[in-house]
Enzyme design. Structure first.
Site, PDB file in Angstrom:
ATOM      1  N   SER A 188       0.835  -1.199   0.000  1.00 58.09           N
ATOM      2  CA  SER A 188       0.000   0.000   0.000  1.00 58.09           C
ATOM      3  C   SER A 188       0.874   1.255   0.000  1.00 58.09           C
ATOM      4  CB  SER A 188      -0.962  -0.042   1.192  1.00 58.09           C
ATOM      5  OG  SER A 188      -1.934   0.952   1.111  1.00 58.09           O
ATOM      6  N   ASP A 340      -9.731  -3.104  -5.904  1.00 53.57           N
ATOM      7  CA  ASP A 340      -8.810  -2.183  -5.245  1.00 53.57           C
ATOM      8  C   ASP A 340      -8.756  -0.884  -6.041  1.00 53.57           C
ATOM      9  OD1 ASP A 340      -6.743  -0.905  -3.914  1.00 53.57           O
ATOM     10  OD2 ASP A 340      -5.255  -2.460  -4.305  1.00 53.57           O
ATOM     11  N   HIS A 370      -7.779  -4.559  -1.160  1.00 43.72           N
ATOM     12  CA  HIS A 370      -6.701  -3.739  -0.615  1.00 43.72           C
ATOM     13  C   HIS A 370      -6.516  -4.008   0.878  1.00 43.72           C
ATOM     14  CE1 HIS A 370      -3.978  -0.319  -1.142  1.00 43.72           C
ATOM     15  NE2 HIS A 370      -4.256  -0.027   0.121  1.00 43.72           N
TER      16      HIS A 370
END
Length: 400
Positions: A188, A340, A370
């Protein structure tokens, strides 16, 4: 006590509402993902309400409810130490068994949208401990500074400082690290930082070719066009929604509600930035499967009156690097998730790196969401999370 009961009651009511939010049909262990999604959405709405009423800042509500740090506990396999490199806190994982050869090193940058998280969270502690065990590798988790107290580029500066410190001959020798087997990785926001740090180091004459590999798990790689197919298809998540992602990015950029609103309308880029769009034009780089029925339109320029120079900076958006800068990058692993908002960033980076001759392995998880890699531990123990972790570890094992 009455205040706490009221807050708990509000949370329960909102959770009961969000638990019925639809999630994609192909997701494994749907009830677990649905529960996690409901908790995150409820927390976000409670955080918004608290901020608007002056009770607590948005990010502080998340910190209060979600961040639990672990102690540096060693075991028979790995010695775990909290220390600092160049005054930046790090957590080291050092394999206990003797090795006749120098070990690889993995530098791991945690996620958390530049605002939340720590390498000391239980999920990251478990991941880095697992990595050290499986690969007989030295692992370095970095506790970089977080926004909004430390906005862009503080987090990246910390990460680069740690990598440079580690690359010193005396430090490599101290920890028995092979200087030819060093990888920068992250998930991320941590993957964003890993990509930016790798670009900076590989294009620096003193550090060029000292990083063997980079591993990026669902990275966000650009913030100049946030109306890509993945943004539109996954606007409500699961887990990471557009509203939440833009809120955290606004905090990272030291911005205000005007910036957030402009970003959500894709009207945040300044005049004179059109030349950057070619680097992130999804209609040129996305496979047809992911374009679907979407029609490409450029971000609207000049609507936002405030100036945010970081929006033009490749340290924030690694996809803004030129082809000549990208071609020097090392062996690369990119993992993307179907459901995502930043999915398309990863696809574009894969295409651009391959176009300039960088060797790239791309794993795309069709039922992925995610943040999944942080859900390997109890009470989640998500099978998706374990699959993502294993793909990441297997690639490192084969390539370091």
């Amino acid at each position: 006590m009455g205040y706490k009961i009221l807050c708990f009651g509000i949370f329960c009511v909102l959770f009961a509402y969000y638990i019925y939010t639809p999630i994609p049909e192909n997701i494994e262990e749907r009830w677990k993902v649905r529960m996690i999604d409901a908790v995150v959405k409820t927390t976000s709405l409670v955080a918004t309400l608290f901020e608007e009423t002056g009770l607590m800042k948005y990010e502080d509500t998340f910190l209060t409810l979600s961040v639990h740090l672990s102690k540096p506990v060693s075991d028979e396999n790995v010695t775990v130490i909290d220390t600092d490199f160049s005054d930046v806190p790090v957590r080291l994982y050092l394999p206990e068994k003797k090795s006749e050869i120098l070990r690889p090193a993995i530098i791991y940058l945690h996620g958390g949208a530049f605002v939340l998280g720590s390498c000391k969270m239980q999920s990251y502690d478990d991941l880095n401990r697992w990595t050290a065990n499986k690969l007989d590798a030295v692992v370095v988790g970095i506790d970089y500074r977080l926004a909004p107290q430390y906005p862009f580029p503080a987090a990246l500066e910390d990460c680069v400082l740690v990598v440079k410190f580690l690359l010193q001959d005396k430090i490599l020798e101290k920890y028995g690290i092979d200087p030819a087997r060093i990888c920068i990785s992250g998930d991320s926001a941590g993957a964003t930082l890993a990509a930016a740090a790798t670009q900076l180091l590989q294009n620096h004459p003193e550090y060029k070719d000292k990083i063997k590999a980079q591993a990026l798990i669902y990275p966000g790689l650009q913030f100049i066009d946030i109306a890509m197919p993945s943004h539109q298809d996954n606007e409500q998540g699961p887990i990471m929604s557009m509203e939440m992602g833009v809120k955290f990015l606004t905090l990272y950029l030291n911005g205000n509600s005007s910036l957030k609103k402009a970003m959500l309308r894709n009207e945040h880029m300044p005049e004179g930035s059109r030349h950057l769009f070619k680097f992130v034009n999804w209609s040129d780089f996305l496979p047809d499967k992911y374009k679907k029925n979407h029609i490409y339109t450029e971000p609207v320029l000049g609507k936002l009156k405030a100036s945010y120079p970081a929006l033009l900076d490749s340290r924030l958006s690694p996809l803004l690097a030129s082809d000549s800068q990208l071609q020097s990058l090392p062996l690369t692993y990119i993992l993307t998730c179907e459901h995502d908002i930043v999915r398309d960033d990863g696809f574009i980076y894969v295409a651009r790196l391959r176009n300039v001759g960088v060797q790239v392995t791309h794993d795309h998880i069709e039922d992925g969401v995610h943040g999944a890699i942080t859900l390997t531990t109890l009470p989640y123990n998500l099978q998706l999370a374990l699959r993502i972790r294993d793909k990441y570890i297997n690639w490192l094992e084969k390539n370091l």
